[in-house]
Design a protein around this motif. Sequence first.
Motif, PDB file in Angstrom:
ATOM      1  N   HIS A 328       0.849  -1.185   0.000  1.00 32.16           N
ATOM      2  CA  HIS A 328       0.000   0.000   0.000  1.00 32.16           C
ATOM      3  C   HIS A 328       0.884   1.235   0.000  1.00 32.16           C
ATOM      4  N   ARG A 330       1.272   5.433  -0.050  1.00 37.41           N
ATOM      5  CA  ARG A 330       0.651   6.724   0.258  1.00 37.41           C
ATOM      6  C   ARG A 330       1.659   7.816  -0.049  1.00 37.41           C
ATOM      7  N   GLN A 403      -4.716   5.717   0.661  1.00 37.90           N
ATOM      8  CA  GLN A 403      -3.694   4.762   0.251  1.00 37.90           C
ATOM      9  C   GLN A 403      -4.058   4.126  -1.088  1.00 37.90           C
ATOM     10  N   ILE A 404      -3.024   3.762  -1.833  1.00 37.41           N
ATOM     11  CA  ILE A 404      -3.204   3.143  -3.147  1.00 37.41           C
ATOM     12  C   ILE A 404      -2.563   1.765  -3.109  1.00 37.41           C
ATOM     13  N   ASP A 425     -11.125   2.206  -6.106  1.00 38.87           N
ATOM     14  CA  ASP A 425     -10.234   3.362  -6.178  1.00 38.87           C
ATOM     15  C   ASP A 425     -11.043   4.622  -6.395  1.00 38.87           C
ATOM     16  N   VAL A 430      -7.021   7.875  -8.955  1.00 34.78           N
ATOM     17  CA  VAL A 430      -6.473   6.798  -9.780  1.00 34.78           C
ATOM     18  C   VAL A 430      -7.137   6.873 -11.148  1.00 34.78           C
ATOM     19  N   ARG A 433      -5.245   1.744 -14.224  1.00 37.40           N
ATOM     20  CA  ARG A 433      -4.628   0.661 -13.475  1.00 37.40           C
ATOM     21  C   ARG A 433      -4.536  -0.565 -14.368  1.00 37.40           C
ATOM     22  N   VAL A 438      -0.030   1.748 -11.746  1.00 34.92           N
ATOM     23  CA  VAL A 438      -1.131   2.661 -11.435  1.00 34.92           C
ATOM     24  C   VAL A 438      -0.715   4.056 -11.874  1.00 34.92           C
ATOM     25  N   VAL A 440      -1.707   7.961 -11.266  1.00 32.68           N
ATOM     26  CA  VAL A 440      -2.434   8.829 -10.335  1.00 32.68           C
ATOM     27  C   VAL A 440      -2.377  10.257 -10.846  1.00 32.68           C
TER      28      VAL A 440
END
Length: 492
Positions: A328, A330, A403-404, A425, A430, A433, A438, A440
């Motif tokens: 994850h 961030r 968080q991604i 998401d 996002v 993906r 990913v 952003v």
Amino acid sequence: MTHLFKSEKVQYLCTCGSLKPLCRTFFCRHCLALKCGDCVFHEVDILYCSNCLENVPPGEARVKKNQCSECFECPVCDQLLLTRATNIQVPSTEDPSKLVPKKMFYLVCGFCRWTTREAGLPDQPSATGSWPDSDNANSARVAALLEHYRSLAQLDKFEKEQKRQLKRRSNYLSFTADKYSLSALAARKRSGLPFSGSLGMKKETPQIYKVESAVAFEETDDMLDPEIFTKVLNLSFVTTIDQRIRQSERQPVKSEDLIPIHKFLSVRRSQRCRFCEHNLSKPEYNPSSIKFKIHLGAFYHVPDVIIFRNSRDDMQLRLCNRSQYPTHVRLLSLDQFSSIAHSKIEELESSFGEAEKEKKSSSSMVGHELCESPATQAANFRSCLTNALKEKVNAFFQLPSEQILLPARDDLAEYELTAPQNLKDDPKAVLWRKGNKVVVSTPLTVLDDELEEKRAGFVFEFGAVRAGFETKEVQPQPTNVYIPVFISLGKI
């Protein structure tokens, strides 16, 4: 070339405070910290020739001056010399009146077509190991000077050892002679020092190897040809400075005096972390192998950042996870990281007492205990925060707050056309993906409109797994790692 250009735009802050691209750094899975080539130990694993792939022991390489005895380089263009065979007619051993063919070998450069015949070297009956080496006219003088300075070093070492023994002896006997009524023999026996008549006290003083001192002459040999001032100079027959430096023992002036140069040995290095002393990169022993026994390159453990689209209104970054564990991620601003780092430092400092705060030396702890100690973690946070605040930024990203999730690396996911449907998401954060990649959205805010290079920065927070916890029964628990990232955006 395009990928290398983009990697230079995105730079990661190392623990030593230097900025490096991700492809030029390592990630220590024991310290959970980023390491560059300047803050690791470089160790020599093996010495080998890159042409014949022959391993050479360090002692033998030192005797051969780190050169291969079988391979040669061209003295003109530095390319590898190739062995060519030719047949010549020589008298027969049985009947001298008859001529028989004999195979001979010579060296030729495949690039500039230089051959050993141009240097006047005769052809050799063997393809390897028979080429003559050049003799240095000053070799005897250089050997005498080396022996002289070696004897001076031995004498200096002997004098330091004698002073150390005298100091130790005087410190003990100064208060044992009269105060305790001990004789000199009993005092030396009790202190454990050798007797005056033993072999330990009769070390012979090293003799200095005498060498003749250099003498300056007012007149020197006439090295210049008298026709040099009248004859037209042809540069094709004169050696360059680089060619003379490569043959420093001879320094030939004319091109016809050039001889083949022994190929220098190559080194296979291994990198070791300075803090926990674990290997970060260790190649295979076989010179022909391109695999690594251990290769903790940060490219395979730290999420990679690439500028996907560069504009003020629509700034997009692509994140890629090449590790074997999902993580994850961030993205934090420098102000957010500053507040988090201060709270982490206070929390870690309150978890250990004043006695442990002074016990920061690595002599009492090794391995995971040293890396996981609160004192070490607090020092890492403090140094990371200090180095990050030193960097100058004049642009700021509008980073997503949540968080991604970055899935683990999967080679088969590259061929899937649809994105995973079970991930929720934020569509504003996002944009795209696929597999472990990913994209952003990070709009940009510029402080001023001056025509200068824009530079922005943020801090990566991602979960990393320490080495040694990969078991099938226990699921590894990731630890949050913070790495500052700075991006050069150019003129906007």
